[in-house]
Design a protein around this motif. Structure first.
Motif, PDB file in Angstrom:
ATOM      1  N   LYS A  58       0.804  -1.071  -0.040  1.00  0.00           N
ATOM      2  CA  LYS A  58       0.016   0.018   0.040  1.00  0.00           C
ATOM      3  C   LYS A  58       1.019   1.413  -0.013  1.00  0.00           C
ATOM      4  CE  LYS A  58      -3.771  -2.016   0.130  1.00  0.00           C
ATOM      5  NZ  LYS A  58      -4.783  -2.003  -1.023  1.00  0.00           N
ATOM      6  N   ASP A  59       2.046   1.239   0.575  1.00  0.00           N
ATOM      7  CA  ASP A  59       3.010   2.193   0.606  1.00  0.00           C
ATOM      8  C   ASP A  59       4.105   2.322  -0.467  1.00  0.00           C
ATOM      9  OD1 ASP A  59       4.434   0.172   1.687  1.00  0.00           O
ATOM     10  OD2 ASP A  59       5.055   1.135   3.427  1.00  0.00           O
ATOM     11  N   ALA A  60       4.065   1.622  -1.325  1.00  0.00           N
ATOM     12  CA  ALA A  60       4.799   1.228  -2.350  1.00  0.00           C
ATOM     13  C   ALA A  60       5.196   2.780  -3.049  1.00  0.00           C
ATOM     14  CB  ALA A  60       4.496   0.548  -3.598  1.00  0.00           C
ATOM     15  N   LYS A  61       6.577   2.972  -3.281  1.00  0.00           N
ATOM     16  CA  LYS A  61       7.125   4.371  -3.917  1.00  0.00           C
ATOM     17  C   LYS A  61       7.102   4.247  -5.307  1.00  0.00           C
ATOM     18  CE  LYS A  61       7.218   6.548   0.048  1.00  0.00           C
ATOM     19  NZ  LYS A  61       6.171   7.519   0.349  1.00  0.00           N
ATOM     20  N   LYS A  62       6.922   3.109  -5.952  1.00  0.00           N
ATOM     21  CA  LYS A  62       6.999   2.754  -7.317  1.00  0.00           C
ATOM     22  C   LYS A  62       5.817   2.222  -7.778  1.00  0.00           C
ATOM     23  CE  LYS A  62      12.118   2.637  -7.325  1.00  0.00           C
ATOM     24  NZ  LYS A  62      13.316   1.648  -7.658  1.00  0.00           N
ATOM     25  N   PRO A  95       8.139  -6.724  -8.702  1.00  0.00           N
ATOM     26  CA  PRO A  95       9.360  -6.588  -7.812  1.00  0.00           C
ATOM     27  C   PRO A  95       9.359  -5.855  -6.434  1.00  0.00           C
ATOM     28  CG  PRO A  95       9.502  -5.844 -10.175  1.00  0.00           C
ATOM     29  CD  PRO A  95       7.945  -5.934  -9.847  1.00  0.00           C
ATOM     30  N   LYS A  96      10.195  -6.399  -5.655  1.00  0.00           N
ATOM     31  CA  LYS A  96       9.801  -5.759  -4.323  1.00  0.00           C
ATOM     32  C   LYS A  96       9.798  -4.168  -4.215  1.00  0.00           C
ATOM     33  CE  LYS A  96      12.433  -5.652   0.077  1.00  0.00           C
ATOM     34  NZ  LYS A  96      13.529  -6.159   0.761  1.00  0.00           N
ATOM     35  N   GLY A  97       8.777  -3.818  -3.724  1.00  0.00           N
ATOM     36  CA  GLY A  97       8.495  -2.208  -3.542  1.00  0.00           C
ATOM     37  C   GLY A  97       8.009  -1.794  -4.594  1.00  0.00           C
ATOM     38  N   VAL A  98       7.247  -2.369  -5.490  1.00  0.00           N
ATOM     39  CA  VAL A  98       6.565  -2.122  -6.685  1.00  0.00           C
ATOM     40  C   VAL A  98       5.123  -2.354  -6.728  1.00  0.00           C
ATOM     41  CG1 VAL A  98       6.235  -2.058  -9.097  1.00  0.00           C
ATOM     42  CG2 VAL A  98       8.489  -2.264  -8.213  1.00  0.00           C
ATOM     43  N   ALA A  99       4.073  -1.596  -6.911  1.00  0.00           N
ATOM     44  CA  ALA A  99       2.682  -1.887  -6.536  1.00  0.00           C
ATOM     45  C   ALA A  99       2.256  -1.716  -8.234  1.00  0.00           C
ATOM     46  CB  ALA A  99       2.155  -1.031  -5.676  1.00  0.00           C
ATOM     47  N   ALA A 100       0.885  -2.211  -8.307  1.00  0.00           N
ATOM     48  CA  ALA A 100       0.061  -1.852  -9.690  1.00  0.00           C
ATOM     49  C   ALA A 100      -1.172  -1.567  -9.151  1.00  0.00           C
ATOM     50  CB  ALA A 100       0.020  -3.123 -10.432  1.00  0.00           C
ATOM     51  N   LEU A 101      -1.518  -0.597 -10.053  1.00  0.00           N
ATOM     52  CA  LEU A 101      -2.951  -0.050 -10.031  1.00  0.00           C
ATOM     53  C   LEU A 101      -3.686  -0.046 -11.267  1.00  0.00           C
ATOM     54  CD1 LEU A 101      -5.240   1.619  -8.834  1.00  0.00           C
ATOM     55  CD2 LEU A 101      -4.015   3.605  -9.440  1.00  0.00           C
ATOM     56  N   HIS A 102      -4.441  -1.045 -11.406  1.00  0.00           N
ATOM     57  CA  HIS A 102      -5.210  -1.058 -12.877  1.00  0.00           C
ATOM     58  C   HIS A 102      -6.605  -0.509 -12.781  1.00  0.00           C
ATOM     59  CE1 HIS A 102      -2.393  -4.257 -14.159  1.00  0.00           C
ATOM     60  NE2 HIS A 102      -2.471  -4.713 -13.180  1.00  0.00           N
ATOM     61  N   ILE A 103      -6.849   0.537 -13.762  1.00  0.00           N
ATOM     62  CA  ILE A 103      -8.167   1.187 -13.928  1.00  0.00           C
ATOM     63  C   ILE A 103      -8.769   0.931 -15.121  1.00  0.00           C
ATOM     64  CG2 ILE A 103      -8.950   3.509 -14.215  1.00  0.00           C
ATOM     65  CD1 ILE A 103      -6.532   4.661 -13.025  1.00  0.00           C
ATOM     66  N   HIS A 104      -9.883   0.019 -14.820  1.00  0.00           N
ATOM     67  CA  HIS A 104     -10.606  -0.615 -15.896  1.00  0.00           C
ATOM     68  C   HIS A 104     -11.945   0.145 -16.176  1.00  0.00           C
ATOM     69  CE1 HIS A 104     -13.538  -3.582 -17.475  1.00  0.00           C
ATOM     70  NE2 HIS A 104     -12.388  -4.066 -17.707  1.00  0.00           N
ATOM     71  N   ALA A 105     -12.016   0.475 -17.383  1.00  0.00           N
ATOM     72  CA  ALA A 105     -13.095   1.215 -18.101  1.00  0.00           C
ATOM     73  C   ALA A 105     -13.238   2.809 -17.553  1.00  0.00           C
ATOM     74  CB  ALA A 105     -14.409   0.394 -17.902  1.00  0.00           C
ATOM     75  N   ILE A 106     -12.167   3.566 -17.741  1.00  0.00           N
ATOM     76  CA  ILE A 106     -12.199   4.680 -17.112  1.00  0.00           C
ATOM     77  C   ILE A 106     -13.356   5.539 -17.961  1.00  0.00           C
ATOM     78  CG2 ILE A 106     -10.472   5.596 -19.083  1.00  0.00           C
ATOM     79  CD1 ILE A 106     -11.204   6.815 -15.140  1.00  0.00           C
ATOM     80  N   ALA A 360       7.970  -2.298 -17.958  1.00  0.00           N
ATOM     81  CA  ALA A 360       7.655  -1.212 -17.188  1.00  0.00           C
ATOM     82  C   ALA A 360       7.866  -1.650 -15.754  1.00  0.00           C
ATOM     83  CB  ALA A 360       6.144  -0.831 -17.013  1.00  0.00           C
ATOM     84  N   GLN A 361       7.643  -2.901 -15.275  1.00  0.00           N
ATOM     85  CA  GLN A 361       7.858  -3.409 -13.954  1.00  0.00           C
ATOM     86  C   GLN A 361       9.385  -3.382 -13.678  1.00  0.00           C
ATOM     87  OE1 GLN A 361       3.975  -6.296 -13.693  1.00  0.00           O
ATOM     88  NE2 GLN A 361       6.072  -7.153 -13.203  1.00  0.00           N
ATOM     89  N   ASP A 362      10.259  -4.002 -14.783  1.00  0.00           N
ATOM     90  CA  ASP A 362      11.705  -3.839 -14.613  1.00  0.00           C
ATOM     91  C   ASP A 362      12.369  -2.652 -14.605  1.00  0.00           C
ATOM     92  OD1 ASP A 362      11.257  -6.675 -14.559  1.00  0.00           O
ATOM     93  OD2 ASP A 362      12.177  -6.826 -16.635  1.00  0.00           O
ATOM     94  N   GLY A 363      11.736  -1.571 -15.381  1.00  0.00           N
ATOM     95  CA  GLY A 363      12.186  -0.288 -15.101  1.00  0.00           C
ATOM     96  C   GLY A 363      11.964   0.547 -13.684  1.00  0.00           C
ATOM     97  N   LEU A 364      10.879   0.275 -13.144  1.00  0.00           N
ATOM     98  CA  LEU A 364      10.460   0.872 -12.185  1.00  0.00           C
ATOM     99  C   LEU A 364      11.322   0.291 -10.966  1.00  0.00           C
ATOM    100  CD1 LEU A 364       6.844   0.680 -11.967  1.00  0.00           C
ATOM    101  CD2 LEU A 364       8.028   2.609 -11.959  1.00  0.00           C
ATOM    102  N   ALA A 365      11.764  -1.053 -10.964  1.00  0.00           N
ATOM    103  CA  ALA A 365      12.424  -1.867 -10.018  1.00  0.00           C
ATOM    104  C   ALA A 365      13.938  -1.187  -9.969  1.00  0.00           C
ATOM    105  CB  ALA A 365      12.488  -3.266 -10.257  1.00  0.00           C
ATOM    106  N   ALA A 366      14.492  -0.819 -11.401  1.00  0.00           N
ATOM    107  CA  ALA A 366      15.765  -0.611 -11.314  1.00  0.00           C
ATOM    108  C   ALA A 366      16.093   0.827 -11.175  1.00  0.00           C
ATOM    109  CB  ALA A 366      16.481  -1.148 -12.933  1.00  0.00           C
ATOM    110  N   SER A 367      14.992   1.778 -11.451  1.00  0.00           N
ATOM    111  CA  SER A 367      15.279   3.023 -11.121  1.00  0.00           C
ATOM    112  C   SER A 367      15.295   3.733  -9.658  1.00  0.00           C
ATOM    113  CB  SER A 367      13.938   3.792 -11.880  1.00  0.00           C
ATOM    114  OG  SER A 367      14.050   3.600 -13.382  1.00  0.00           O
TER     115      SER A 367
END
Length: 367
Positions: A58-62, A95-106, A360-367
């Motif tokens: 919930k507190d992911a920074k990426k 990856p560790k420290g990464v979260a995902a938010l999916h917005i369906h049918a905006i 995207a996940q890999d890029g977030l984790a490595a940045s």
């Protein structure tokens, strides 16, 4: 889930099925999506909602964000990509420290009614402007407005409209015509690519989601907004409209590679446009957001122009009867244009979706 099984399972026949599949796929991980109820109903009286679901800390920074259905009828594709991520174990790959938010049918109204626009008749991807300031001008569209959406689809009025468009193309070239037609306009409410007179329900809902899920607290956000209709059949083009040579666009190129295109440089199948969703996310999050529109090619631009024209004509000049044969024909045509619904096309969609989301996940984790 192997990709051929996903092709058969993850796509839907209509908005209601897509919503049910998305919500059930989230629940398989113990996540209950938050529903944002649209004040309108679908063509069969069904409830319309935008559903948002968070996976990971919930507190992911990426944070990886995906958006389906900005252009309503294009939601079949984005929904399929999101459901595929869920059904293929996506939450377990974060990856560790990464979260995902999916917005369906905006834009649930456009999804259910098989339209690119919202219930307000607005192209959501032109709505992200500051309405307290003078709105962007588009003199090319103003000149062509009556020709682009004639009051009749055959006969003298129609033929005169087509002749006017042909003359404009001859004088200014195809690229300038595309800019005039699709760049965004703020004067013709029933016309194409209308940016609105104020923030739409869908734009306001996007802003609520960002607040409700604390996205502003993140240090780095990758947004993938699914689109269809431009480019070669089945190819997924990551289009980036961030400022040229800026932090965000350079980050996109580092993550997604040389396939990233930029309308501002003329390297994209898309032209430069006003009021893009990307600009709304930039306003909310600044340079910590890297946004790409994942654009899948379908059929020719001329077929797209015809499908969009007939759908706008239907809603501008008739009392839409969902059971009328002409309505069914027009709706089948626009659905096909923005969602080919063939096995080969859907397989290409999922292959590219899996690749881009992994990058995207890999890029977030490595940045």
């Amino acid at each position: 889930m192997d990709i051929l099984t996903a092709v058969r399972h993850c796509f839907s026949a209509d908005y209601a099925e897509a919503r049910e599949k998305f919500r059930n796929s989230c629940r398989a991980y113990g996540v209950e999506p938050k529903a944002y109820v649209n004040p309108n109903r679908g063509p069969l009286g069904e409830e319309l909602t935008t559903d948002a679901a968070w996976f990971g800390p919930k507190d992911a920074k990426k944070v990886l964000v995906t958006i389906a259905g900005t252009h309503g009828v294009e939601g079949f594709t984005g929904s399929g990509g999101q459901i595929d991520w869920l059904c293929s174990g996506g939450p377990l790959t974060l990856p560790k420290g990464v979260a995902a938010l999916h917005i369906h049918a905006i834009n649930p109204h456009g999804f259910a009614w098989l339209r690119r626009v919202t219930e307000e008749g607005v192209d959501l991807n032109r709505n992200h402007v500051d309405f307290s300031k003078p709105l962007p001008e588009n003199p090319g569209y103003d000149e062509l407005a009556d020709a682009l959406l004639p009051s009749e689809l055959s006969g003298k009025v129609f033929e005169e409209a087509e002749a006017k468009i042909a003359a404009y193309k001859e004088k200014h070239g195809l690229w300038k015509f595309s800019e005039a037609r699709g760049g965004g306009q703020y004067k013709h409410p029933t016309g194409f690519f209308f940016g609105g007179f104020g923030p739409t329900w869908s734009r306001q809902t996007t802003e609520k989601i960002v607040d409700d899920f604390g996205v502003k607290n993140a240090d780095l956000v990758a947004v993938i907004d699914y689109h269809t209709g431009l480019g070669p059949f089945g190819y997924g083009e990551p289009i980036c409209n961030h400022p040229v040579d800026g932090v965000a666009v350079n980050r996109a190129k580092a993550w997604y590679g040389q396939s990233v295109t930029e309308p501002l440089l003329g390297t994209s199948s898309s032209t430069a446009k006003a009021g893009l969703t990307e600009f709304g996310w930039e306003f909310l999050l600044g340079e910590k957001v890297t946004f790409v529109a994942l654009e899948y090619g379908t059929y020719t631009p001329e077929e797209g122009r015809r499908a969009l024209r007939e759908d706008h004509w239907l809603h501008a000049y008739t009392n839409v009867d969902w059971n009328d044969p002409e309505t069914k024909r027009i709706k089948a045509q626009i659905r096909r244009q923005y969602y080919p619904d063939t096995p080969d096309w859907k397989e290409m969609v999922l292959y590219r979706s899996r690749q881009i989301l992994r990058q995207a996940q890999d890029g977030l984790a490595a940045s």
